[in-house]
Design a protein around this motif. Sequence first.
Motif, PDB file in Angstrom:
ATOM      1  N   GLY A 160      36.131 -75.738 -28.292  1.00 32.49           N
ATOM      2  CA  GLY A 160      36.150 -77.291 -28.398  1.00 32.49           C
ATOM      3  C   GLY A 160      35.063 -78.193 -27.812  1.00 32.49           C
ATOM      4  O   GLY A 160      35.047 -77.310 -26.828  1.00 32.49           O
ATOM      5  N   PRO A 161      35.160 -79.392 -27.233  1.00 34.36           N
ATOM      6  CA  PRO A 161      34.619 -80.097 -26.315  1.00 34.36           C
ATOM      7  C   PRO A 161      35.561 -79.822 -25.171  1.00 34.36           C
ATOM      8  O   PRO A 161      36.706 -80.394 -25.361  1.00 34.36           O
ATOM      9  CB  PRO A 161      34.793 -82.056 -27.348  1.00 34.36           C
ATOM     10  N   VAL A 162      35.055 -80.332 -24.210  1.00 41.70           N
ATOM     11  CA  VAL A 162      35.064 -80.184 -22.222  1.00 41.70           C
ATOM     12  C   VAL A 162      35.075 -81.262 -21.788  1.00 41.70           C
ATOM     13  O   VAL A 162      34.231 -81.235 -21.572  1.00 41.70           O
ATOM     14  CB  VAL A 162      34.872 -78.868 -21.605  1.00 41.70           C
ATOM     15  N   LEU A 163      35.999 -81.457 -21.560  1.00 41.02           N
ATOM     16  CA  LEU A 163      35.531 -83.088 -20.419  1.00 41.02           C
ATOM     17  C   LEU A 163      34.969 -83.088 -19.612  1.00 41.02           C
ATOM     18  O   LEU A 163      35.679 -81.573 -18.166  1.00 41.02           O
ATOM     19  CB  LEU A 163      37.605 -83.915 -20.215  1.00 41.02           C
ATOM     20  N   LEU A 164      34.483 -83.711 -18.873  1.00 43.40           N
ATOM     21  CA  LEU A 164      33.517 -83.726 -18.124  1.00 43.40           C
ATOM     22  C   LEU A 164      34.200 -84.152 -16.835  1.00 43.40           C
ATOM     23  O   LEU A 164      34.151 -84.796 -15.916  1.00 43.40           O
ATOM     24  CB  LEU A 164      31.830 -83.713 -17.978  1.00 43.40           C
ATOM     25  N   VAL A 165      34.411 -86.136 -17.033  1.00 45.12           N
ATOM     26  CA  VAL A 165      34.150 -87.184 -16.341  1.00 45.12           C
ATOM     27  C   VAL A 165      34.632 -88.224 -17.533  1.00 45.12           C
ATOM     28  O   VAL A 165      34.330 -88.468 -18.185  1.00 45.12           O
ATOM     29  CB  VAL A 165      33.228 -87.318 -15.485  1.00 45.12           C
ATOM     30  N   THR A 166      35.592 -88.673 -16.479  1.00 43.17           N
ATOM     31  CA  THR A 166      35.674 -90.762 -17.328  1.00 43.17           C
ATOM     32  C   THR A 166      35.363 -91.192 -16.288  1.00 43.17           C
ATOM     33  O   THR A 166      35.649 -91.661 -15.052  1.00 43.17           O
ATOM     34  CB  THR A 166      38.141 -90.721 -17.724  1.00 43.17           C
ATOM     35  N   VAL A 167      34.975 -92.495 -16.839  1.00 50.50           N
ATOM     36  CA  VAL A 167      34.519 -93.612 -16.305  1.00 50.50           C
ATOM     37  C   VAL A 167      35.017 -94.789 -16.450  1.00 50.50           C
ATOM     38  O   VAL A 167      35.038 -95.133 -17.536  1.00 50.50           O
ATOM     39  CB  VAL A 167      32.718 -93.898 -16.296  1.00 50.50           C
ATOM     40  N   VAL A 168      35.812 -95.922 -15.507  1.00 50.32           N
ATOM     41  CA  VAL A 168      36.378 -96.762 -16.021  1.00 50.32           C
ATOM     42  C   VAL A 168      36.035 -98.081 -16.130  1.00 50.32           C
ATOM     43  O   VAL A 168      36.258 -99.558 -16.445  1.00 50.32           O
ATOM     44  CB  VAL A 168      37.697 -96.014 -15.668  1.00 50.32           C
ATOM     45  N   THR A 169      35.033 -98.079 -14.936  1.00 52.29           N
ATOM     46  CA  THR A 169      35.360 -99.834 -14.112  1.00 52.29           C
ATOM     47  C   THR A 169      33.264 -99.824 -13.916  1.00 52.29           C
ATOM     48  O   THR A 169      32.109 -98.262 -14.105  1.00 52.29           O
ATOM     49  CB  THR A 169      34.805 -99.212 -12.837  1.00 52.29           C
ATOM     50  N   GLY A 170      32.825-100.971 -14.696  1.00 49.09           N
ATOM     51  CA  GLY A 170      31.580-101.652 -15.074  1.00 49.09           C
ATOM     52  C   GLY A 170      30.153-101.363 -13.634  1.00 49.09           C
ATOM     53  O   GLY A 170      30.882-101.236 -12.361  1.00 49.09           O
ATOM     54  N   GLY A 171      29.685-100.161 -14.081  1.00 45.73           N
ATOM     55  CA  GLY A 171      29.074-100.202 -12.565  1.00 45.73           C
ATOM     56  C   GLY A 171      28.964 -98.673 -11.642  1.00 45.73           C
ATOM     57  O   GLY A 171      28.707 -98.156 -11.450  1.00 45.73           O
ATOM     58  N   GLU A 172      29.960 -97.642 -12.379  1.00 39.19           N
ATOM     59  CA  GLU A 172      30.703 -96.641 -11.820  1.00 39.19           C
ATOM     60  C   GLU A 172      29.727 -95.622 -11.712  1.00 39.19           C
ATOM     61  O   GLU A 172      29.384 -95.373 -12.842  1.00 39.19           O
ATOM     62  CB  GLU A 172      31.963 -96.542 -12.644  1.00 39.19           C
ATOM     63  N   VAL A 173      29.489 -95.052 -10.515  1.00 38.10           N
ATOM     64  CA  VAL A 173      28.693 -94.150 -10.815  1.00 38.10           C
ATOM     65  C   VAL A 173      29.515 -92.354 -10.061  1.00 38.10           C
ATOM     66  O   VAL A 173      30.632 -93.032  -8.876  1.00 38.10           O
ATOM     67  CB  VAL A 173      27.450 -93.865  -9.749  1.00 38.10           C
ATOM     68  N   LYS A 174      29.895 -91.751 -11.242  1.00 39.18           N
ATOM     69  CA  LYS A 174      30.627 -90.437 -10.759  1.00 39.18           C
ATOM     70  C   LYS A 174      28.840 -88.927 -10.878  1.00 39.18           C
ATOM     71  O   LYS A 174      28.369 -89.279 -11.083  1.00 39.18           O
ATOM     72  CB  LYS A 174      31.630 -90.684 -11.575  1.00 39.18           C
ATOM     73  N   LYS A 175      29.567 -88.216  -9.581  1.00 40.75           N
ATOM     74  CA  LYS A 175      28.799 -87.299  -9.485  1.00 40.75           C
ATOM     75  C   LYS A 175      29.646 -85.939  -9.681  1.00 40.75           C
ATOM     76  O   LYS A 175      31.069 -85.497  -9.144  1.00 40.75           O
ATOM     77  CB  LYS A 175      28.204 -86.894  -8.207  1.00 40.75           C
ATOM     78  N   LEU A 176      29.347 -84.820 -10.298  1.00 42.00           N
ATOM     79  CA  LEU A 176      29.813 -83.236 -10.376  1.00 42.00           C
ATOM     80  C   LEU A 176      28.728 -82.292 -10.693  1.00 42.00           C
ATOM     81  O   LEU A 176      28.146 -82.212 -11.357  1.00 42.00           O
ATOM     82  CB  LEU A 176      30.485 -83.638 -12.215  1.00 42.00           C
ATOM     83  N   LYS A 177      28.678 -82.000  -9.319  1.00 42.54           N
ATOM     84  CA  LYS A 177      27.627 -81.200  -8.837  1.00 42.54           C
ATOM     85  C   LYS A 177      26.168 -81.614  -9.283  1.00 42.54           C
ATOM     86  O   LYS A 177      25.421 -82.259  -8.680  1.00 42.54           O
ATOM     87  CB  LYS A 177      27.979 -79.577  -9.761  1.00 42.54           C
TER      88      LYS A 177
END
Lengths: 111, 114
Positions: free
Chosen positions: A42-59
């Motif tokens: 099954g799919p595994v969650l990597l990230v959730t983004v909620v704010t316009g323009g938001e940038v998140k880094k995961l390695k």
Amino acid sequence: TQLLEQSPQFLSIQEGENLTVYCNSSSVFSSLQWYRQEPGEGPVLLVTVVTGGEVKKLKRLTFQFGDARKDSSLHITAAQPGDTGLYLCAGERDTGNQFYFGTGTSLTVIP
Amino acid sequence: DAMVIQNPRYQVTQFGKPVTLSCSQTLNHNVMYWYQQKSSQAPKLLFHYYDKDFNNEADTPDNFQSRRPNTSFCFLDIRSPGLGDAAMYLCATSRGSGGFYEQYFGPGTRLTVT
């Protein structure tokens, strides 16, 4: 009607290359999630983004949510064979509270 | 430890013969989802339960039904499977609805219709 279109649909690259996957819609989403799915699992969650323009880094993975919250991108730096899988974006509509998956991007990283 | 369990992992049924897929969770989550995923496609939401409240997607065929007898278990019943119903069926759970809640997926049941 497919709310979320992903591009490219298929991507095959050499180990060490960079890549970007896009998730686009004409609709506004209150939040957007990215999942990775390996064959037979099954799919595994990597990230959730909620704010316009938001940038998140995961390695080596960088996720961006568009300013208007209609699109998102996933950038992978120096791809590795372990990154191989189906990448799915999933958006939550403003008017509802369920997530609807995008069309998917199948990534193969060749050693 | 497995948190979302789906049984069986592989199911073969005959055209028109009713089949039931099961899902259980050890997370005590309020929401349980059933998705259908065909080869090389994205998962398609069929329906979900928030506690005992059932929510059916508008384009889910009547052939698909669901039961949630308690918090831990949820079943997908396909009353008269057709060849087009062959797919991977994914169960997922979340603590609540919306973007702040992660969905936890089971490994799926691959259904073959002969």
